[in-house]
Design a protein around this motif. Structure first.
Motif, PDB file in Angstrom:
ATOM      1  N   ILE A 155       0.918  -1.079  -0.025  1.00 42.17           N
ATOM      2  CA  ILE A 155       0.131  -0.053  -0.066  1.00 42.17           C
ATOM      3  C   ILE A 155       0.820   1.191   0.141  1.00 42.17           C
ATOM      4  O   ILE A 155       1.804   1.393   0.932  1.00 42.17           O
ATOM      5  CB  ILE A 155      -1.179   0.165   1.014  1.00 42.17           C
ATOM      6  N   ARG A 156       0.598   2.183  -0.804  1.00 40.64           N
ATOM      7  CA  ARG A 156       1.415   3.329  -1.115  1.00 40.64           C
ATOM      8  C   ARG A 156       1.385   4.064   0.365  1.00 40.64           C
ATOM      9  O   ARG A 156       0.196   4.295   0.891  1.00 40.64           O
ATOM     10  CB  ARG A 156       0.701   4.097  -2.099  1.00 40.64           C
ATOM     11  N   ARG A 157       2.466   4.521   0.776  1.00 40.56           N
ATOM     12  CA  ARG A 157       2.344   5.184   1.959  1.00 40.56           C
ATOM     13  C   ARG A 157       1.412   6.394   1.960  1.00 40.56           C
ATOM     14  O   ARG A 157       0.764   6.553   3.197  1.00 40.56           O
ATOM     15  CB  ARG A 157       3.787   5.908   2.537  1.00 40.56           C
ATOM     16  N   SER A 158       1.270   7.221   1.037  1.00 41.81           N
ATOM     17  CA  SER A 158       0.176   8.355   0.860  1.00 41.81           C
ATOM     18  C   SER A 158      -1.251   7.919   1.278  1.00 41.81           C
ATOM     19  O   SER A 158      -2.095   8.987   1.433  1.00 41.81           O
ATOM     20  CB  SER A 158       0.426   9.042  -0.210  1.00 41.81           C
ATOM     21  N   LEU A 159      -1.476   6.600   1.109  1.00 41.45           N
ATOM     22  CA  LEU A 159      -2.842   6.156   1.277  1.00 41.45           C
ATOM     23  C   LEU A 159      -3.204   5.699   2.770  1.00 41.45           C
ATOM     24  O   LEU A 159      -4.272   5.368   3.013  1.00 41.45           O
ATOM     25  CB  LEU A 159      -3.071   5.040   0.532  1.00 41.45           C
ATOM     26  N   ILE A 160      -2.056   5.682   3.697  1.00 35.60           N
ATOM     27  CA  ILE A 160      -2.163   5.217   4.863  1.00 35.60           C
ATOM     28  C   ILE A 160      -2.514   6.513   5.617  1.00 35.60           C
ATOM     29  O   ILE A 160      -1.653   7.424   5.948  1.00 35.60           O
ATOM     30  CB  ILE A 160      -1.160   4.499   5.466  1.00 35.60           C
ATOM     31  N   ARG A 161      -3.616   6.555   6.439  1.00 39.21           N
ATOM     32  CA  ARG A 161      -3.923   7.468   7.293  1.00 39.21           C
ATOM     33  C   ARG A 161      -3.301   7.387   8.738  1.00 39.21           C
ATOM     34  O   ARG A 161      -3.301   6.361   9.298  1.00 39.21           O
ATOM     35  CB  ARG A 161      -5.601   7.615   7.530  1.00 39.21           C
ATOM     36  N   ASP A 162      -2.921   8.626   9.161  1.00 38.84           N
ATOM     37  CA  ASP A 162      -2.476   8.747  10.647  1.00 38.84           C
ATOM     38  C   ASP A 162      -3.677   8.376  11.701  1.00 38.84           C
ATOM     39  O   ASP A 162      -3.287   8.070  12.602  1.00 38.84           O
ATOM     40  CB  ASP A 162      -1.926   9.936  10.829  1.00 38.84           C
ATOM     41  N   ALA A 163      -4.722   8.745  11.457  1.00 38.72           N
ATOM     42  CA  ALA A 163      -5.838   8.723  12.223  1.00 38.72           C
ATOM     43  C   ALA A 163      -7.151   8.292  11.298  1.00 38.72           C
ATOM     44  O   ALA A 163      -7.149   8.325  10.185  1.00 38.72           O
ATOM     45  CB  ALA A 163      -6.234  10.056  12.752  1.00 38.72           C
ATOM     46  N   PRO A 164      -8.157   7.443  12.147  1.00 44.85           N
ATOM     47  CA  PRO A 164      -9.251   7.187  11.379  1.00 44.85           C
ATOM     48  C   PRO A 164     -10.124   8.143  10.635  1.00 44.85           C
ATOM     49  O   PRO A 164     -10.190   9.340  10.952  1.00 44.85           O
ATOM     50  CB  PRO A 164     -10.206   6.550  12.454  1.00 44.85           C
ATOM     51  N   SER A 165     -10.512   7.994   9.419  1.00 43.28           N
ATOM     52  CA  SER A 165     -11.427   9.000   8.728  1.00 43.28           C
ATOM     53  C   SER A 165     -13.093   8.781   9.216  1.00 43.28           C
ATOM     54  O   SER A 165     -13.173   7.686   9.667  1.00 43.28           O
ATOM     55  CB  SER A 165     -11.326   8.823   7.195  1.00 43.28           C
TER      56      SER A 165
END
Length: 194
Positions: A155-165
């Motif tokens: 998974i591309r790093r930019s697609l991983i969120r730091d917090a839940p959406s």
């Protein structure tokens, strides 16, 4: 690697080579002189690079092919026939096989794909990216049963969120970005919408 380090198989292999587990191996990249030079983001992940597999094919090693269905196998055949090399194929999909009218529209394309498909028999282990791909691999190459491990996809790093959406409740629609390619499954999204 088609697409470079930022997308597709380039993204997947770059993530695999950057994993902490990869540090246990000396990573030598084979650069096919007939292909464009890979992105610097890929090149820096190797400990070295070669353009000829002759000497390497004599030494015990693992050979990881990130795109066995996308690039001609002729430059690496020595690795696939070596008794000291364990060839491993990352298997993304068999989309051209399943949609030949879209992807294999010329005799040259059909012949090239058949060569890649036939060459899969030379690999000793397979890393399909999904259970669906593994099932398709086993159907097309029964000898792969018991010689495959599903890896999932990087998974591309930019697609991983730091917090839940926030959830999708109360939203009025869904945006799907896709062309008229049937493998994008746009109709699944349409069926899921109320």
């Amino acid at each position: 690697l088609p697409g470079g380090a930022a997308r597709g198989i380039g993204q997947h292999i770059a993530t695999m080579l950057a994993a902490p587990e990869a540090r246990a191996f000396e990573i030598v990249l084979f650069l096919d002189p007939a292909m464009p030079v890979p992105d610097a983001a890929i090149l820096h992940l190797g400990d070295g690079a070669i353009t000829n597999v002759y000497h390497v094919s004599r030494d015990p090693c693992l050979f990881l092919q990130p795109a066995p269905m996308s690039v001609p196998p002729q430059p690496i055949m020595r690795m696939l026939h070596s008794g000291t090399v364990i060839p491993i194929a990352i298997v993304l999909d068999f989309i051209p096989y399943d949609f030949p009218d879209l992807y294999l529209t010329t005799p040259t394309a059909r012949r090239s794909y058949r060569v890649c498909l036939a060459t899969l028999r030379r690999y000793r282990h397979f890393l399909p990216i999904s259970r669906a791909t593994e099932s398709r691999l086993h159907a097309l190459l029964p000898s792969s049963r018991g010689a495959s491990d599903v890896t999932g996809v990087a998974i591309r790093r930019s697609l991983i969120r730091d917090a839940p959406s926030p959830g999708f409740a109360g939203r009025d629609g869904v945006l799907v970005i896709a062309g008229d390619d049937p493998r994008k499954n746009t109709e699944v999204v349409l069926r899921a919408c109320p």
